[in-house]
Scaffold this motif. Structure first.
Motif, short mmCIF file in Angstrom:
data_model
loop_
_atom_site.label_atom_id
_atom_site.label_comp_id
_atom_site.label_asym_id
_atom_site.label_seq_id
_atom_site.Cartn_x
_atom_site.Cartn_y
_atom_site.Cartn_z
N PRO A 168 -4.43 -10.77 -1.46
CA PRO A 168 -3.26 -10.15 -0.83
C PRO A 168 -3.12 -10.47 0.65
CG PRO A 168 -5.00 -8.54 -1.05
CD PRO A 168 -5.47 -9.78 -1.77
N THR A 169 -4.18 -11.01 1.27
CA THR A 169 -4.14 -11.26 2.72
C THR A 169 -3.91 -12.73 3.04
OG1 THR A 169 -6.55 -11.55 2.80
CG2 THR A 169 -5.70 -9.33 3.16
N SER A 170 -3.66 -13.57 2.03
CA SER A 170 -3.64 -15.02 2.25
C SER A 170 -2.56 -15.48 3.22
CB SER A 170 -3.47 -15.74 0.91
OG SER A 170 -2.27 -15.35 0.27
N ALA A 171 -1.42 -14.78 3.26
CA ALA A 171 -0.31 -15.19 4.14
C ALA A 171 -0.14 -14.27 5.35
CB ALA A 171 1.00 -15.24 3.33
N LEU A 172 -1.11 -13.39 5.57
CA LEU A 172 -0.96 -12.38 6.62
C LEU A 172 -1.74 -12.75 7.87
CD1 LEU A 172 -1.34 -9.11 4.52
CD2 LEU A 172 0.73 -10.45 4.98
N ASP A 173 -1.23 -12.31 9.03
CA ASP A 173 -1.99 -12.50 10.26
C ASP A 173 -3.11 -11.46 10.33
OD1 ASP A 173 -0.99 -10.06 11.35
OD2 ASP A 173 0.73 -11.08 12.21
N LEU A 174 -3.93 -11.58 11.35
CA LEU A 174 -5.15 -10.77 11.43
C LEU A 174 -4.87 -9.27 11.35
CD1 LEU A 174 -8.23 -10.71 11.87
CD2 LEU A 174 -7.78 -10.68 14.33
N GLY A 175 -3.92 -8.79 12.15
CA GLY A 175 -3.63 -7.36 12.15
C GLY A 175 -3.09 -6.89 10.82
N GLN A 176 -2.23 -7.69 10.19
CA GLN A 176 -1.65 -7.32 8.91
C GLN A 176 -2.70 -7.31 7.80
OE1 GLN A 176 1.42 -10.23 8.56
NE2 GLN A 176 2.80 -9.20 9.99
N GLN A 177 -3.67 -8.22 7.87
CA GLN A 177 -4.75 -8.23 6.89
C GLN A 177 -5.49 -6.89 6.89
OE1 GLN A 177 -7.35 -11.54 7.63
NE2 GLN A 177 -5.72 -13.06 7.44
N HIS A 178 -5.86 -6.45 8.09
CA HIS A 178 -6.59 -5.19 8.20
C HIS A 178 -5.70 -4.01 7.81
CE1 HIS A 178 -10.43 -6.51 9.95
NE2 HIS A 178 -9.71 -7.46 10.53
N SER A 179 -4.44 -4.05 8.18
CA SER A 179 -3.52 -2.97 7.84
C SER A 179 -3.38 -2.83 6.32
CB SER A 179 -2.15 -3.24 8.47
OG SER A 179 -1.23 -2.23 8.11
N LEU A 180 -3.22 -3.95 5.62
CA LEU A 180 -3.07 -3.88 4.17
C LEU A 180 -4.34 -3.35 3.51
CD1 LEU A 180 -1.33 -6.43 1.87
CD2 LEU A 180 -3.60 -5.59 1.27
N LEU A 181 -5.48 -3.85 3.94
CA LEU A 181 -6.73 -3.42 3.30
C LEU A 181 -7.07 -1.98 3.66
CD1 LEU A 181 -8.80 -6.71 3.59
CD2 LEU A 181 -7.80 -5.71 1.53
N LYS A 182 -6.64 -1.52 4.82
CA LYS A 182 -6.82 -0.09 5.15
C LYS A 182 -5.99 0.77 4.20
CE LYS A 182 -7.92 -0.53 10.08
NZ LYS A 182 -7.41 -0.35 11.47
N GLU A 183 -4.77 0.33 3.89
CA GLU A 183 -3.94 1.06 2.92
C GLU A 183 -4.58 1.06 1.55
OE1 GLU A 183 -1.39 2.99 3.31
OE2 GLU A 183 -1.28 2.64 5.48
N ALA A 184 -5.19 -0.06 1.17
CA ALA A 184 -5.88 -0.13 -0.11
C ALA A 184 -7.04 0.86 -0.14
CB ALA A 184 -6.38 -1.55 -0.37
N ARG A 185 -7.74 0.99 0.96
CA ARG A 185 -8.84 1.96 1.02
C ARG A 185 -8.32 3.39 0.94
NH1 ARG A 185 -13.87 0.80 1.33
NH2 ARG A 185 -14.25 2.99 1.69
N LEU A 186 -7.20 3.66 1.59
CA LEU A 186 -6.61 5.00 1.50
C LEU A 186 -6.21 5.32 0.06
CD1 LEU A 186 -4.37 5.11 4.72
CD2 LEU A 186 -6.44 6.45 4.26
N LEU A 187 -5.68 4.33 -0.63
CA LEU A 187 -5.32 4.52 -2.02
C LEU A 187 -6.57 4.83 -2.85
CD1 LEU A 187 -2.57 4.36 -3.52
CD2 LEU A 187 -3.24 2.07 -4.27
N ALA A 188 -7.64 4.11 -2.57
CA ALA A 188 -8.89 4.37 -3.27
C ALA A 188 -9.43 5.76 -2.94
CB ALA A 188 -9.93 3.31 -2.90
N ALA A 189 -9.28 6.17 -1.69
CA ALA A 189 -9.75 7.51 -1.30
C ALA A 189 -9.02 8.59 -2.08
CB ALA A 189 -9.55 7.71 0.21
N GLY A 190 -7.81 8.28 -2.54
CA GLY A 190 -7.05 9.23 -3.36
C GLY A 190 -7.42 9.18 -4.83
N GLY A 191 -8.36 8.31 -5.20
CA GLY A 191 -8.85 8.26 -6.58
C GLY A 191 -8.53 7.01 -7.35
N THR A 192 -7.69 6.13 -6.81
CA THR A 192 -7.32 4.89 -7.50
C THR A 192 -8.48 3.90 -7.45
OG1 THR A 192 -4.99 5.16 -6.98
CG2 THR A 192 -5.71 2.94 -7.51
N ALA A 193 -8.68 3.17 -8.53
CA ALA A 193 -9.63 2.06 -8.53
C ALA A 193 -8.91 0.81 -8.05
CB ALA A 193 -10.18 1.83 -9.93
#
Length: 255
Positions: A168-193
């Protein structure tokens, strides 16, 4: 006891008698980010395609406690979302219309769908692009719009859910890479695998709870970043000798 949202036993796949995946055994946990790693051609995306139902295989694959072939497609679409590497969507939709496609499996009112679309576009940092023509967006913008789409697809559903992210980060700049993966972690924190493929080992070490290292269509090892990303193992799989250090905030860092 909670059932693992993804259980794979003895999965294999061959195309024209060429083995692409062999002897795959894997379980992932709800509430965790699991990262698939490996050199090019290791079988990461092929395995994700099998989980997504896009490639036929041998062996057993259970999603959310049920054999994949026993799921109703619409019901499963409310529990499983997939973000592919690339999208072939070419129609002149506006960005918010693309995100709204994630609500198709749901029987929710238009007002609620509009609220969810706005929330998810805010999360993916693309709300300012809501009225932009999708085909005219940059590659990174398109990727973030589709990330908002999969967030919208899973929004509001109760019970276990599984999100698959293929580079998911292949076309993203550095800040966007971290932003997307932080959102993925938040989703996981809510119980999603969350099961995600990344090539950047430092991103894997920073955001992955569990790493799954692949090579030649097989799983080589699984474990925490510290267990998997040893200098010897990184050199064996990627041909580069590295050091595993620890950042001031406690994250593993490869140098």
């Amino acid at each position: 006891m909670t059932t693992s949202p993804l259980q794979i036993h003895d999965l294999s796949l061959s195309v024209n008698r060429r083995p692409l995946l062999s002897d795959i055994h894997l379980e992932i946990e709800s509430g965790k980010v699991t990262v698939l790693l490996g050199p090019n051609g290791a079988g990461k995306s092929t395995l994700l395609h099998c989980i997504a139902g896009e490639m036929k295989h041998e062996g057993e694959l259970r999603l959310l406690g049920r054999l994949r072939e026993h799921w109703n497609k619409r019901e499963l679409a409310r529990r499983l979302a997939v973000l592919p590497q690339q999208s072939s969507l070419m129609f002149p939709f506006l960005a918010h219309e693309v995100v709204a496609m994630g609500r198709i499996p749901h029987d929710t009112l238009n007002q609620e769908n509009q609220r969810i679309v706005e929330t998810c576009m805010q999360q993916a940092n693309v709300w300012h692009l809501r009225d932009a023509a999708y085909p005219r967006l940059s590659g990174g913008e398109k990727q973030r719009v589709h990330f908002a789409r999969v967030l919208a697809q899973l929004a509001g559903e109760h019970g276990q859910q599984l999100l698959l992210l293929d580079e998911p980060t292949s076309a993203l700049d550095l800040g966007q890479q971290h932003s997307l993966l932080k959102e993925a972690r938040l989703l996981a924190a809510g119980g999603t695998a969350v099961l995600v493929i990344v090539h950047d080992l430092n991103l894997a070490a920073r955001y992955g709870d569990r790493l799954v290292l692949m090579q030649d269509g097989r799983i080589s090892c699984t474990g925490t970043p510290e267990q998997v990303l040893t200098p010897d193992r990184v050199e064996q799989h990627f041909g580069y000798r590295t050091q595993l250090l620890q950042s001031p905030d406690g994250h593993a860092v490869l140098m």
